[in-house]
Design an enzyme around this catalytic site. Structure first.
Site, short mmCIF file in Angstrom:
data_model
loop_
_atom_site.label_atom_id
_atom_site.label_comp_id
_atom_site.label_asym_id
_atom_site.label_seq_id
_atom_site.Cartn_x
_atom_site.Cartn_y
_atom_site.Cartn_z
N LYS A 32 0.85 -1.19 0.00
CA LYS A 32 0.00 0.00 0.00
C LYS A 32 0.89 1.24 0.00
O LYS A 32 1.77 1.38 0.85
CB LYS A 32 -0.90 0.02 1.25
CG LYS A 32 -1.77 1.27 1.34
CD LYS A 32 -2.78 1.15 2.46
CE LYS A 32 -2.30 1.66 3.80
NZ LYS A 32 -2.15 3.13 3.88
N ASP A 59 -3.41 4.38 -1.86
CA ASP A 59 -4.35 4.85 -0.83
C ASP A 59 -4.31 6.38 -0.75
O ASP A 59 -3.67 6.94 0.13
CB ASP A 59 -3.90 4.20 0.51
CG ASP A 59 -4.72 4.64 1.69
OD1 ASP A 59 -5.84 5.12 1.52
OD2 ASP A 59 -4.20 4.49 2.83
N LYS A 61 -7.28 8.35 -1.11
CA LYS A 61 -8.56 8.83 -0.54
C LYS A 61 -9.08 10.09 -1.23
O LYS A 61 -9.23 11.13 -0.60
CB LYS A 61 -8.42 9.08 0.95
CG LYS A 61 -7.99 7.87 1.76
CD LYS A 61 -8.03 8.16 3.27
CE LYS A 61 -7.61 6.97 4.11
NZ LYS A 61 -6.19 6.64 4.06
N ASP A 64 -13.50 15.12 -4.17
CA ASP A 64 -13.59 16.43 -4.84
C ASP A 64 -14.84 16.40 -5.71
O ASP A 64 -15.63 15.46 -5.62
CB ASP A 64 -12.31 16.67 -5.67
CG ASP A 64 -12.01 18.16 -5.85
OD1 ASP A 64 -12.97 18.93 -6.09
OD2 ASP A 64 -10.84 18.56 -5.77
N THR A 119 -11.49 6.30 10.95
CA THR A 119 -11.52 5.80 12.33
C THR A 119 -11.12 6.89 13.32
O THR A 119 -11.35 6.76 14.52
CB THR A 119 -10.60 4.57 12.49
OG1 THR A 119 -9.38 4.83 11.80
CG2 THR A 119 -11.24 3.32 11.96
N ARG A 211 3.21 -1.36 10.74
CA ARG A 211 4.32 -1.50 11.69
C ARG A 211 4.66 -2.91 12.14
O ARG A 211 5.85 -3.21 12.33
CB ARG A 211 4.09 -0.56 12.89
CG ARG A 211 4.32 0.89 12.51
CD ARG A 211 3.67 1.85 13.46
NE ARG A 211 2.21 1.83 13.31
CZ ARG A 211 1.38 2.61 13.99
NH1 ARG A 211 1.86 3.47 14.88
NH2 ARG A 211 0.08 2.55 13.79
#
Ligand code: C5P
Length: 232
Positions: A32, A59, A61, A64, A119, A211
């Site tokens: 990603k 990714d 996002k 518009d 989130t 991570r």
């Protein structure tokens, strides 16, 4: 595409990213690329990682007006990535325009998935700042349904929501789920986490793992462990 582990390349430079990828000698993980790396290095980093043989979830996002998103999606589609995303809050008109922009002259296109509510947005902020006065879980499900009706391929969500999303939007509607940690690992800033095995049990189609793999002493071994637990 079947179930897979997607490794989040949350690095700020090409050097760090390629040094990390060089540590995988046997496998080519699905990766990603997010805003941090894309804005730092531009589209050339996507081309370079693609040339190395990795599948890519870009990714970025998008959110518009429909015409702008359509044209931006056409540019991303030309990069030959596998998954791209946008905010479902941009409405059905924007999502439909995005699909049009993504579709290549030969009829193929990357998968398009939607972010429902971030989130980082909680019930209190959603009500106070966005003036959306419904339970957050209902809002997430409603946005997922909007995305499915617009013809999108899936959503980014928590593994804990994967079952409900499949129930409402169909088994083939993809759930791409971050917030994954090993049972014996560091949780970091993630609030609600599940293990790869639990994500499998809950029906996630793709898990996005950063991570626990990027910071591991042996990233390739951590990646293999993740796949083993999630795919078996
Ligand atoms: O390091 P970690 O495994 O927490 O990384 C998870 C990745 O998934 C990061 O790139 C993060 O931005 C992304 N993500 C997330 N939660 C969301 C959406 C995206 O953690 N709701």
């Amino acid at each position: 595409m079947g179930k897979d582990v997607i490794v989040a390349l949350d690095f700020d430079s090409k050097e760090k990213t390629l040094a990390f990828l060089d540590r995988f000698t046997e496998e080519k993980p699905f990766v990603k690329i997010g805003m941090e790396l894309f804005y730092a290095e531009g589209p050339s980093i996507v081309r370079e990682i693609r040339c190395r043989g990795h599948k890519i979830f870009l990714d970025l996002k998008l959110h518009d007006i429909p015409n702008t998103v359509k044209k931006a999606m056409a540019a991303l589609s030309a990069l030959d990535v596998d998954i791209v995303n946008l905010h479902a809050a941009g409405t059905a008109a924007m999502m439909t325009a995005a699909l049009e922009g993504l579709t290549r002259p030969d009829g193929t296109r990357p998968l398009l998935i939607a972010v429902t509510q971030l989130t980082s947005t909680d019930q209190e902020r959603m009500e106070r700042e966005l003036w959306i006065e419904r339970p957050l879980a209902e809002v997430v499900m409603h946005y997922a349904e909007n995305a499915a009706q617009a013809g999108l391929d899936g959503v980014v969500c928590s593994p804990l929501e994967a079952g409900a999303v499949h129930e409402r939007c169909g088994e083939n509607f993809l759930t791409v789920t971050p917030g994954v940690r090993f049972a014996d690992g560091d949780v970091g800033d993630q609030k609600r986490v599940t293990t790869p095995a639990k994500a499998k049990e809950l029906g996630s189609d793709y898990i996005v793992v950063g991570r626990p793999i990027t910071q591991a002493e042996d990233p390739a071994a951590a990646y293999r462990r993740c796949r083993e637990e999630f795919i078996g």
